[in-house]
Design an enzyme around this catalytic site. Structure first.
Site, short mmCIF file in Angstrom:
data_model
loop_
_atom_site.label_atom_id
_atom_site.label_comp_id
_atom_site.label_asym_id
_atom_site.label_seq_id
_atom_site.Cartn_x
_atom_site.Cartn_y
_atom_site.Cartn_z
N HIS A 11 0.80 -1.22 0.00
CA HIS A 11 0.00 0.00 0.00
C HIS A 11 0.84 1.27 0.00
O HIS A 11 0.30 2.36 -0.26
CB HIS A 11 -0.94 0.01 1.21
N ASP A 64 3.93 9.52 -1.25
CA ASP A 64 2.72 8.84 -0.81
C ASP A 64 2.40 7.71 -1.77
O ASP A 64 2.54 7.88 -2.99
CB ASP A 64 1.54 9.81 -0.76
#
Length: 482
Positions: free
Chosen positions: A171, A385
């Protein structure tokens, strides 16, 4: 993914998710009895229907250290708690996962710490998760392992149960080979991941980074997305594939909340509470050094100093959810951010308006959607991110299609939301110009951009993400390798 209901023992399951946390939160009812409630996250939303349709179970920690509880059912999901002690949390989770891997995988924004005792505990806990999944997996079951805390689990599963279909999803970003090479035990991490038949990443660049690491540091043959894995004797064992499968959100839930009269009324109330400024700018983040919060606040403060924006004309609302508050780098970040906010407000506040409304809280999704609806501009300025789902939630909430998204090119969402104003958050002047451009953007242009981004979000929701990944997991890796 379509499967036939199994006829095996009720204590084994055809589809298993392995994650650091279970998909439930514990609370206490009016009589003081503990109860479990399904977590609201997108991962749970995406995988719960798959589990319900395919005899599924979820393996994870239940959130309380030094406590062992038996497996239990919640709704149509079977939950298998993995116990963690205080030392496990300190060394496996706060240590190796979040003080070694997290900063390393986020381009060393903060220096990683390396301790051999952390690695030993990370290995031990990964084995515990793998054992729990192995015990309940039906023959030929599908096991989907989630995220950087459990990178050794795929190989452990393959050794114990070669019949399994094993997927892994990362993730967070995966770093370039030059950065990953710094990691002690780097070979064991790569070997752990290569136990999976399919390794999913948020961006193609992350998948490419992984493949370069495998080629350079392990010497395996890489053809396209396929890695031909060999054992220590040089014999081929299996093919592992690395692919981009960008995660998304529960789009319809956000849209439904944005249409709710209660949420709409709350949005109007929030704007009144802010003093009805002409432009509301919004930041929503965990208080994490990867999110670029200080860069954003500094840019806004300089715009006020220069007179390009003024208090009353513009207000910045910064939601900074508490995060890892026992870790030194996070405590330092909080002091820095709150110091910046205090200085800017002290210099620019008026009796009727505040420059920055800083909220060090977590909020339910209903309140967040109301904030999204209030925001004329949202600032997603992550320094690095994996995806950043806040950007996608904001787009989904813009039913009137006139909000403006300022988005870091270093967030995975930038690959899909190309009609945002893309910025380099390290360049404060670039960020300042982007903020002014967003504030002054004509409504017709804002609407055009938002309409295109909403079209993408509507077609690529979190359910589509899980279906696409699981469909690819079942492909024959010997076909179309390139």
């Amino acid at each position: 993914m379509t499967q036939t209901k199994s006829t095996h023992s009720p204590h084994s399951y055809d589809f298993i998710v392995v994650a650091n946390r279970l998909p439930v939160d514990r609370s206490v009812d009016a009589e003081g009895n503990p109860t479990w409630k399904r977590s609201p996250g997108g991962l749970v939303t995406a995988l719960a229907p798959v589990m319900e349709n395919n005899d599924g179970a979820w393996v994870g920690w239940h959130g309380a250290p030094n406590e062992k509880i038996k497996p239990f059912d919640e709704g149509n999901m079977h939950l298998v708690p993995v116990p963690l002690s205080d030392e496990d949390v300190e060394m496996y989770y706060e240590g190796f996962s979040n003080a070694t891997l997290w900063p390393l995988y986020h381009d060393v924004i903060v220096s990683p710490e390396y301790h051999r005792t952390w690695w030993d505990r990370y290995s031990l806990v990964n084995q515990r998760f793998a054992d729990a999944a192995t015990k309940i997996a039906a023959p030929n079951a599908t096991v989907w392992v989630q995220d950087y805390q459990l990178q050794l689990v795929p190989a452990l599963l393959r050794v114990a149960r070669p019949d399994l279909h094993i997927g892994f999803f990362n993730h967070i970003p995966f770093p370039p080979a030059e950065i990953f090479a710094q990691l002690p035990r780097r070979a064991q991490i790569l070997d752990g991941l290569l136990g999976a038949d399919l390794i999913g990443f948020q961006r193609q660049s992350d998948a490419n980074n992984f493949l370069r690491c495998v080629r350079r540091l392990r010497g395996h043959s890489v053809r396209g997305s396929a890695v031909h894995v060999y054992d220590d004797a040089g014999l081929p064992t299996h093919i592992s594939r690395a692919e981009a499968h960008p995660i998304s959100i529960d789009t319809q839930r956000i849209i439904d909340l944005a249409k709710s009269p209660k949420v709409q009324a709350r949005a109007e109330e929030i704007r009144r509470e802010l003093g009805n400024p002409e432009t509301v700018l919004l930041g929503v983040d965990r208080l994490d050094y990867t999110k670029g919060i200080a860069h954003r606040i500094k840019a806004f403060g300089e715009l006020l100093d220069e007179g390009r924006l003024s208090v009353g004309q513009a207000c910045l609302v910064q939601v900074a959810s508490p995060s890892r508050e026992r870790v030194g780098s996070y405590l330092n970040l909080r002091e820095e951010v709150e110091g910046l906010v205090g200085r800017i407000n002290g210099e620019h506040d008026t009796l009727s308006h505040t420059a920055i409304r800083y909220l060090h809280h977590s909020y339910p999704v209903e309140e967040m959607v109301a904030l999204y609806m209030v925001a004329d501009v949202i600032l997603v300025t992550a320094l690095r991110d994996g995806m950043n789902l806040v950007a996608k939630e904001y787009v989904a909430s813009q039913e009137d299609q006139i909000g403006v998204l300022v988005l870091s090119e270093f967030a995975g969402a930038a690959d899909q939301l190309r009609h945002a104003i893309l910025i380099n958050p390290h360049d404060i002047d670039d960020l300042k110009d982007a903020i002014v451009r967003a504030v002054e953007m004509p409504e017709a242009e804002a609407t055009r951009r938002m309409r295109i981004m909403r079209r993408h979000i509507l077609s690529q929701d979190v359910t589509r993400w899980s279906e696409t990944f699981l469909r690819s997991l079942k492909k024959d890796p010997t076909r179309n390798e390139a």
